[in-house]
Structures are given as C-alpha cells and as structure tokens.
Design a protein around this motif. Structure first.
Motif, short mmCIF file in Angstrom:
data_model
loop_
_atom_site.label_atom_id
_atom_site.label_comp_id
_atom_site.label_asym_id
_atom_site.label_seq_id
_atom_site.Cartn_x
_atom_site.Cartn_y
_atom_site.Cartn_z
N ASP A 32 8.44 -3.11 8.26
CA ASP A 32 7.17 -3.84 8.33
C ASP A 32 6.84 -4.09 9.79
OD1 ASP A 32 5.02 -5.54 8.21
OD2 ASP A 32 5.99 -7.04 6.92
N GLN A 34 4.80 -5.99 11.11
CA GLN A 34 4.54 -7.40 11.40
C GLN A 34 5.82 -8.18 11.70
OE1 GLN A 34 2.13 -9.09 8.29
NE2 GLN A 34 0.26 -8.12 9.07
N ARG A 35 6.96 -7.55 11.51
CA ARG A 35 8.22 -8.24 11.84
C ARG A 35 8.61 -8.05 13.31
NH1 ARG A 35 12.75 -6.40 8.05
NH2 ARG A 35 13.92 -7.85 9.39
N THR A 49 -0.57 -3.32 16.19
CA THR A 49 0.38 -2.23 16.01
C THR A 49 -0.22 -1.12 15.13
OG1 THR A 49 1.38 -3.26 14.07
CG2 THR A 49 2.34 -3.79 16.23
N ALA A 86 11.18 -12.38 8.98
CA ALA A 86 9.98 -12.37 8.14
C ALA A 86 8.78 -11.99 9.00
CB ALA A 86 9.77 -13.76 7.51
N PRO A 87 7.68 -11.55 8.37
CA PRO A 87 6.49 -11.21 9.16
C PRO A 87 6.06 -12.38 10.04
CG PRO A 87 6.24 -10.46 6.90
CD PRO A 87 7.50 -11.28 6.94
N ALA A 88 5.70 -12.03 11.30
CA ALA A 88 5.32 -13.06 12.27
C ALA A 88 4.05 -12.61 12.98
CB ALA A 88 6.44 -13.29 13.27
N VAL A 89 2.90 -13.12 12.54
CA VAL A 89 1.61 -12.74 13.11
C VAL A 89 1.13 -13.85 14.02
CG1 VAL A 89 -0.77 -12.11 12.61
CG2 VAL A 89 1.07 -11.33 11.09
#
Length: 750
Positions: A32, A34-35, A49, A86-89
């Motif tokens: 992912d 977003q990680r 990205t 975990a995803p980090a935006v």
C-alpha cells in the motif's frame, strides 16, 4: 528505515521545494503506497505517489514519489523514510488541482490558474495570477515550426486542430498533463506529430512546458528552418525587459528597448565552461513585466541544445527553440526533438535576482539520493550490482571512466558522443560517427548512480535516455525492421540501419523508473518489438548463421522486458533464444559464427556478452542447462582464445589475434566461478582485469573544441563507449573477486 539525502547546491533557502524520487522495494515489502512515510525530523511530509511497477506477487517494485521539503541554503539535508504499520496520509497546506471543463482541463496551483484546451496546444490559456486575469484569453501563440520545402518556407503551428489530453499526475502536489496532436499547415492540413507536457506544482506560480515534434511523415527527410514560441502580452504602461545568460555569474541586461541574445556555434566554441554538461552548463532566460504582472521564460539546457535565441520587446516575448538565422537542420524520417521551458509568472515588483535563482533551480534542480544499502536490500535489477566491498581505487577508476568521453552539444547531438575510432575507420564516409549510446550508457549510469549516489551520473543516465527518446529511436518507418528500433552507430545518428546487437531496453526502463515518465516504458516496448521482428528472420533464428551477439543482446532485452512487464510473450522469446544457444553449442562445439566467407571464428567479446545475457535469464527461471553452458563456453574460450601470457585475443583468426582483454570476459568468468565454485575462472578474469586497467590508465583523452559538420560543437576526442561497455561487467566481476582477495593489489596503498 532509510534516508533521502539532498546534497548542497543552492546558497538560497528553498521553502516547499518541489522534488521527486523513485524508490524500489523488495518483493513483499510494500503493498500500500499510503504506508510510506517521509519525515523531516519529527514532521511527516505530504506525499503524492504513483506505482510504476509491481512484483509477481502484486507488491510494489518501484514507487514514484512527489514531495515538497524545506531545503536550506548552503547546506545538505537528510530526510528519513519508513513503512508505517497502517496507512498514513498527511494533508498538504498547498494543493494543485486539475478538473475537466467544457474546453479541456483547468489547473489551479493556488497562486496560478490556467486552462489547457482540447482545441490546439497553445500551450495554456486564460491565465490568472493571484486570482486576477492577465494577458487576455490566449497569451501564447502556440509552437510554430518553419520548414523549407522545394525552395520555399512553410509554416506549421500547434495551436490549430484538436488534441488529446491525458493527466499523468493529478495532484495534490504535482499535476502533469500530456498533450498529443499534429501541427497544422495554414490550410488546416495536419503535418508532423507533436507531444506536449505541462507540469504544475502546488503553491507555485511557475510551470514547465514541453514540446516534442516527431517526423512520422512519408518524406524521407525534411529541412527545419525555425521553431518558436511567442508570448503576446497586453502591456499596461511601459514594460521593463531583461535577458539573462551565463554559466558562472548570470549576466543580466535590462531596459525598455527590445533585447535579443543568441547561443550559437561561436558562443560555445569560445566560452570556457568547465561544468559537466550532462548536469549543467548555464542559464538562459528572458523577463517581461508591466505595471500589473510579469513573466520569466527560461529555456532548459539551452547551451547544450544550441542553437537557441531569446528576444523580448514591449509587445512580444519570443523563444527561438531553433532560430531562423541558424543553418537549416536535417530532420530524417523517424527523428524527434523535445524542448522544455519554464514559465514563471510573477508580480510586477518581483526581485529579478530571485527570479534568476529560480531559473537556475530549473536548470539544476534538487534531487534526493538513496543509500547504496537500500538498493542492495531492495535490488530491483536482480544481479549483484551492489557489492558490499570493492576497492576504493576501482570506484575512482569508474568515476573517471564515466566522465571520460567527448562533450557534444547541439540540438540533435546532446546526450550522445562521437567516436574517433569509428570515424577514423571510415564508417561515416568522411562524416563524424556517433555512438548512439552503444552498450546502453543510460543503464550503466543508472546502476553506478545507485551504487554511489553521484548526481552527475544520474544526469548522464537521463540525458542519454532522452537522446534515444528523441533522436536515435526510429519513431516511424514504413520498414518494419526500422520502425521502433534504435539506429546503429552512424553518421548524423540515424543514417544507418537497425540490428538487435545495437538495441537496448534496460536504460529506457531505468528512465521510466527513475523519472516516472511512461514514454520510457513505451519506447522500451517499441524497441523490444522491433528486436522480436528481427529475430524472427530465418538467418537470426538458426545457429551459426549470424554473429552470436545478435541473439545475445536480444536475449538481454527480452529478459528485461519479461521482468519489467510480466508478459508471457517476452518470457517465451527468452526461452526460444536460450534454446537457440543450447543447440548452437551442441552443433558446433562452441559459439562459432561466420566472419570471412571461409571462416567461423570465436569472437571472445561477442561470446562473453552473450553468456552474460544467459546469466540474466536465470533471473526469470532456474535452468541448470544454462549454468552448464556458461561454464562449458568459458572452458572453450580458455582452451582456444588465450594468447601467450594468458590474455584473451580479439578474434580467432591469425589476422585478428591482437591482445584484447575484453571486459565482458571478466563477467563471464565470474559467472562460471559462481556456477562451478572453481576459483580458476576468477584468477583468469583477474589477469584480464590487470591488463585492462593498465591499458585504460594509459589511454589519453585529449582534443580541442571544434565545430562538427553535422552541427555539433565537440570538446575532446576519443571513444564514446568506454563506460557503457564496461561498467556492469567490471562491477559484477569485482563483487566476486574482492572477497576472494584477488583485487587486493588494486587497492590504494595508503
């Protein structure tokens, strides 16, 4: 987890500086995007990205990343990145947006907004700066080309006719729009393809514009007389004008009367420039301003791509991408050329020195480097290109070898180099022979950059691939064996033919991975498909009927494409070529190939590089037959091709048995050692290396600047190929020989 290192370049602070980087990941490491987290100290930065490639299990292989860090003046900077649980935006403070309109696309960076229409490539219309409309609906006239036809001039324009628009990057930090269409004659008839690109950044009042013309018409050759882009502002009051040019301190002219400056052959012959031109030569810009707003127009790498000219007058600002008073230029069917400009819109009181600094930033932008350890742990190329230890002296040798090729400048010549040896042999029939980046300089530079992080090496990779993408790749031919292929080393780059032994795809794939520009991937497909058409010919499909390297280089391209795309057609062609070489060995007892009408000599360098391609096939699938073949062929070369003294000769004919310690043999023997465990192969390779570096250290690199008959200015005389034809083999050999102690003699004594 790892770092992004920005070396010190500018003396000025750069707040929220737009930069990009492409990061490889080992299979299974990131799924992912977003990680991914990039930190400046404790602060996570907003990212944009795009996944460029994936592994067979679907995990990310290459991730392209836009970011805008704060960079300090006169200091380097290091950012950290990691993979979060975990995803980090992170939401950016400034955004660039793009959305559809009835006319086309609307882009808004915050301070700058504009439209990109579907009717013509202007390139932009309806410009608004800080919310205020400036310069009317159509401030630019489009790209205009003037050709010579039958003794008369003909004008073509990009602003007529419909175009296609494709958004490659859609924000929030960067928007990139690809524009495709045809130039039009005055009567509206389409003639000459073009590809344009417009790139905008969050929070910035400047954009980058590109224009590439492509000769894909029926005529074998056309004559180019002029290319220009003009801005036609609507002045309020008396405009102030300025021109800037220079490679040390930028020389600035200012006034209210028209100003004009050209970069021509004489300019480059007599400027004492010491820069490594793949990275930087100088700056070239024009500035126009009135009481309401202004525009600085900068030409990217104008000196390297001369001739160029700028003219700024109260009523018009004109960029001459090919000036009308320059000698007419030959454009042979299949050739193309891309130009890049920066359009920096600004307030009427903007500081000229600050604008000039931004133009220099356009010429030499910041770019972060990953450590070699990251490439070693996340190797996207598969082979052992990142050994933990090699002699420091070898790294110095490779750096010098990288730099040691003639500098060539000119619109169709920059990014390539002439070859004195080929020229003296008469291959150009009295004209300079250009190497067309033979042996894949772009790929060699990409690998050396990943190992060392040297910026000029990255720049060499990009300009070498860019030259291919413009000039050496045949964008169109009615001959399917030319179409899509890379032209062999020849006079004026493209007057020769196409053959698989002089076609490469790895550097084009590297260009795509390192820049995110899919034209690199598209070109790799075109070249690979051209190679497949060639290799389907009966002469190239049967063992012993062609030079062994034809199939050797073809195999390397097929393996690279199979690894890059996962497509079965490339894997199947790779298997077929492997079977060809297995049957070749079985039929002849060695890699014998035709030369004179009565002989089939062993040609050491061709055989060795072919075995090296077979070693790369093992990245696709395990095959003991391939390993056995490589060892057997090395035994055959040792038995038949070593001269007295233990150094390989050139070719197995009495007239050609000159001493030639080919670099490809180092690598081939290292593979034989890897597959057999017998150190004798490394010891023989080490002797070849000793003689090779002794000769290389004795090779002079001299030559004054001169104007070439094909329109280039060249500094230095020598071989344009040494780094490209040797780097990958040297580093793979050194990675095996150093732990065995066989290169201890080559380390610095202090």
């Amino acid at each position: 987890m790892s770092t992004l290192y920005f070396e010190k370049i500018s003396k000025y602070d750069r707040a929220s500086e737009p930069v990009y980087v492409s990061i490889p990941f080992a299979q299974g490491r990131l799924r992912d995007p977003q990680r991914l987290v990039v930190r400046d100290g404790d602060r996570a930065l907003p990212l944009q990205t795009r996944v460029l490639a994936t592994w067979p299990d679907g995990s990310i292989k290459w991730l392209f990343v836009h970011l805008q860090p704060d960079l300090p003046g006169n200091r380097s900077k290091t950012l950290a990145f990691e993979i979060a649980d975990a995803p980090a935006v992170v939401t950016p403070d400034a955004r660039v947006t793009v959305h559809e309109t009835l006319q086309g696309l609307h882009v808004d960076t915050g301070p700058l907004a504009f439209d990109v229409p579907r009717a013509g490539f202007w390139p932009i219309i309806n410009v608004r700066l800080e919310g205020k409309a400036i310069w009317g609906e159509r401030p630019f006239s489009g790209f205009a080309l003037r050709l010579q036809r039958d003794g008369e001039s003909e004008l073509l324009g990009s602003a007529l006719g419909d175009v296609s628009l494709e958004t490659e990057d859609a924000g929030p930090l960067c928007v990139s729009i690809i524009v495709k269409g045809k130039h039009r004659r005055a009567n509206g008839e389409p003639y000459l393809d073009f590809v344009g690109r417009i790139t905008a950044y969050a929070g910035k009042p400047y954009i980058e514009v590109e224009h590439q013309f492509i000769h894909a018409e029926a005529e074998p050759e056309i004559t180019l007389q002029e290319i220009q882009l003009a801005a036609t502002p609507q002045p309020q009051g008396r405009p102030t004008l300025a021109l800037g040019e220079g490679y040390y301190q930028t020389r600035i002219q200012e006034g209210t009367a028209p100003l004009e400056l050209a970069i021509d052959t004489e300019t480059l012959l007599y400027q004492s420039n010491e820069h490594y031109i793949d990275s930087f030569y100088g700056d070239f810009w024009a500035d126009w301003r009135d009481t309401t707003s202004g525009l600085m127009l900068s030409l990217y790498q104008a000196h390297q791509n001369f001739p160029k000219a700028l003219r700024v007058a109260p009523e018009r600002l004109t960029a001459y991408l090919y000036p009308p008073d320059a000698p007419p230029a030959r454009v042979i069917q299949g050739m193309a050329k891309m130009h890049r400009l920066q359009l920096h819109f600004h307030a009427p009181d903007a500081d000229l020195q600050a604008l000039s600094a931004r133009s220099l930033q356009f010429q030499l932008p910041d770019h972060p480097a990953l450590p070699a350890s990251w490439y070693r742990e996340n190797n996207p190329w598969g082979m052992d290109f990142f050994p933990e230890r090699v002699p420091d002296r070898l790294l110095t040798f490779l750096s010098v070898r990288h730099d040691q090729r003639p500098k060539a400048m000119g619109m169709f010549h920059f990014g390539d180099a002439p070859d004195a040896g080929y020229t003296r042999q008469g291959r150009g029939r009295g004209e300079t022979v250009w190497v067309n980046n033979e042996y894949d300089r772009a790929h060699a530079c990409a690998l050396f950059y990943a190992l060392t992080g040297q910026r000029r090496v990255l720049d060499s990779c990009l300009v070498s691939a860019r030259h291919w993408l413009d000039v050496d790749i045949c964008h169109y031919s009615p001959n399917p064996l030319y179409h899509g292929g890379i032209k062999i080393h020849t006079a004026y780059h493209v007057t020769g033919g196409v053959t698989p032994s002089h076609e490469w795809v790895e550097g084009l794939l590297d260009y795509y991975y390192l820049t995110g520009r899919k034209e690199g991937l598209e070109a790799a497909y075109a070249v690979a498909e051209n190679i497949m058409r060639h290799m389907a010919q009966p002469r190239l499909s049967r063992p012993g009927e062609s030079a062994v390297r034809e199939g050797g280089w073809a195999l390397r391209a097929m393996v690279a494409m199979a690894l890059a795309t996962g497509e079965e057609r490339f894997r199947a062609e790779s298997r077929r070529l492997v079977d060809l070489f297995l049957s070749w060995e079985e039929l002849y007892g060695g890699m014998l190939a035709p030369y004179t009408s009565h002989s089939m000599p062993r040609v050491v360098f061709m055989i060795a590089l072919t075995m090296n391609s077979l070693a790369r096939y093992l990245l696709l699938e395990e095959d003991q037959r391939v390993k056995d073949l490589i060892v057997a062929v090395c035994d055959d070369l040792i038995a038949h091709c070593l001269a007295p003294g233990g150094i390989f000769y050139y070719k197995e004919l009495p007239s050609l048995r000159r001493i030639a310690p080919t670099v490809h043999s180092f690598e081939c023997l290292a593979h034989a050692y890897r597959f057999s465990g017998d150190e004798k192969y490394l010891r023989i390779a080490a002797r070849q290396f000793y003689e090779f570096v002794r000769r290389a250290d004795e090779t002079p690199f001299v030559g004054t600047k001169h104007a070439d008959t094909g329109g280039a200015v060249v500094e230095g005389e020598g071989n344009g190929r040494p780094f490209a034809d040797s780097y990958t083999s040297i580093i793979l050999f050194a990675g095996a020989a150093t732990p065995a102690g066989l290169l201890d003699w080559y380390e610095y004594p202090v």
